[in-house]
Design a protein around this motif. Structure first.
Motif, PDB file in Angstrom:
ATOM      1  N   LEU A 152       0.838  -1.179  -0.076  1.00 13.20           N
ATOM      2  CA  LEU A 152      -0.038  -0.130  -0.104  1.00 13.20           C
ATOM      3  C   LEU A 152       0.924   1.362   0.072  1.00 13.20           C
ATOM      4  O   LEU A 152       1.647   1.407   0.893  1.00 13.20           O
ATOM      5  CB  LEU A 152      -0.913   0.167   1.230  1.00 13.20           C
ATOM      6  N   LYS A 153       0.613   2.181  -1.152  1.00 14.95           N
ATOM      7  CA  LYS A 153       1.604   3.217  -1.131  1.00 14.95           C
ATOM      8  C   LYS A 153       0.775   4.463  -0.812  1.00 14.95           C
ATOM      9  O   LYS A 153      -0.442   4.491  -1.474  1.00 14.95           O
ATOM     10  CB  LYS A 153       2.210   3.470  -2.692  1.00 14.95           C
ATOM     11  N   SER A 155      -0.422   6.651  -3.650  1.00 14.70           N
ATOM     12  CA  SER A 155      -1.330   5.959  -4.798  1.00 14.70           C
ATOM     13  C   SER A 155      -2.439   5.878  -4.236  1.00 14.70           C
ATOM     14  O   SER A 155      -3.612   6.190  -5.033  1.00 14.70           O
ATOM     15  CB  SER A 155      -0.655   4.710  -4.984  1.00 14.70           C
ATOM     16  N   VAL A 156      -2.855   5.294  -2.971  1.00 17.35           N
ATOM     17  CA  VAL A 156      -4.299   5.277  -2.323  1.00 17.35           C
ATOM     18  C   VAL A 156      -4.747   6.481  -2.325  1.00 17.35           C
ATOM     19  O   VAL A 156      -6.203   6.456  -2.599  1.00 17.35           O
ATOM     20  CB  VAL A 156      -3.946   4.931  -0.899  1.00 17.35           C
ATOM     21  N   ARG A 180      -4.169   8.544   4.488  1.00 19.24           N
ATOM     22  CA  ARG A 180      -2.894   9.133   4.106  1.00 19.24           C
ATOM     23  C   ARG A 180      -1.846   9.245   5.312  1.00 19.24           C
ATOM     24  O   ARG A 180      -0.642   8.626   5.064  1.00 19.24           O
ATOM     25  CB  ARG A 180      -2.793  10.104   3.051  1.00 19.24           C
ATOM     26  N   LEU A 194      -1.485   5.648   6.734  1.00 20.68           N
ATOM     27  CA  LEU A 194      -0.464   4.801   6.003  1.00 20.68           C
ATOM     28  C   LEU A 194       1.162   5.494   6.404  1.00 20.68           C
ATOM     29  O   LEU A 194       1.885   4.528   6.343  1.00 20.68           O
ATOM     30  CB  LEU A 194      -1.055   4.833   4.586  1.00 20.68           C
ATOM     31  N   SER A 222       4.063   3.328   7.749  1.00 17.90           N
ATOM     32  CA  SER A 222       5.297   2.982   6.846  1.00 17.90           C
ATOM     33  C   SER A 222       6.472   3.831   7.688  1.00 17.90           C
ATOM     34  O   SER A 222       7.611   3.021   7.713  1.00 17.90           O
ATOM     35  CB  SER A 222       5.186   3.713   5.701  1.00 17.90           C
TER      36      SER A 222
END
Length: 268
Positions: A40-41, A44-45, A248, A251, A255
């Motif tokens: 999951l980037k 991009s999401v 975002r 995520l 990360s």
């Protein structure tokens, strides 16, 4: 001999009778093979979800423009299906999905933070539960059911920005939660703190700020006009944007702090 970079053949050696040990696949060690990984980037999401949100906004605007220029505001099924001002349709389901996804990511963070005994477990847990409740509210329109009784409680006439009366207790709740989370936000990494605040301001600006402006407009001019349709677009657009920005941020937090989170399925 099997080396790390390829396969080679040694000269015959009658003394060396050790067997050749084959390479063991990742699954034998309980690890997922690289080709089974799903990455999951955050950017991009965010782009995918933002594109969906824009398409839903354009679909609503097309329906509202049709009603305005034809003067026909009858509740057609296709228009109701994408109307941002209605519940239990495509846009409301998408908004609920965003909130539910945020709740799931917050639950994952809560578990990971608890394992490394980090401070703030209570706040992560409260956020996860809160977003789950918001998703349920989005699906069932619970806050809308507060409008009529609260309007009666406030006198029922000339309410202005409190025409949609749920914004009054909603605003007080947001203020209380803001005070509760000040210390929690302060100890977060600066990048995460700024992202959380930006997402929160965007979401609350739509959910309560633009809802209040929309209520003032409805009390004076009613709902069946193009100006109110644009106010609804701003309100719902800000809500979706705030939720996407928050996803975002979550995520990115995962990360930056954990790198990789593995989900393993088992029959027992």
């Amino acid at each position: 001999m099997i080396g790390q970079t390829g396969v080679g053949i040694d000269p015959p050696n009658p003394v060396d009778t050790s067997p050749v040990v084959p390479q063991v696949p990742h699954e034998a060690h309980g690890e997922a093979a690289p080709e089974n990984s799903f990455i999951l980037k955050p950017n991009s999401v965010c782009r995918i979800l933002g594109t969906i949100a824009l398409l839903l906004i354009f679909a609503d605007l097309a329906g509202q423009l049709f009603c305005h220029y034809t003067g026909d505001y009858r509740p057609r099924t296709i228009i109701k299906l994408f109307n941002l001002d209605r519940e239990s349709n495509v846009p409301s389901s998408f908004s609920a999905f965003l909130l539910l996804a945020a709740s799931a990511l917050l639950a994952v963070i809560t578990v990971l933070e608890k394992r490394r005994q980090s401070p703030g477990i209570f706040h992560w847990t409260l956020l996860a539960a809160g977003f789950l409740g918001m998703a349920f509210d989005e699906l069932c329109s619970l806050h809308e059911k507060l409008v009529a009784p609260l309007q009666a409680l406030l006198g029922g006439r000339y309410l202005g920005i409190f025409y949609f009366a749920w914004v009054l207790p909603g605003g007080l709740l947001v203020l209380g939660l803001g005070l509760l989370f000040i210390r929690f936000l302060w100890v977060l990494p600066p990048k995460t703190r700024v992202a959380f605040i930006a997402a929160g301001v965007t979401y609350v600006g739509g959910a309560i700020g633009m809802e209040s402006v929309g209520g003032l407009h409805v009390e004076s001019h009613g709902r069946n006009n193009l100006s109110y349709a644009f106010l609804v677009v701003l309100e719902e657009g800000l809500e979706m944007a705030g939720a996407i920005l928050f996803l975002r941020a979550l995520l990115n937090y995962l990360s930056d702090n954990f790198g990789e989170v593995r989900l393993r399925f088992s029959r027992r």
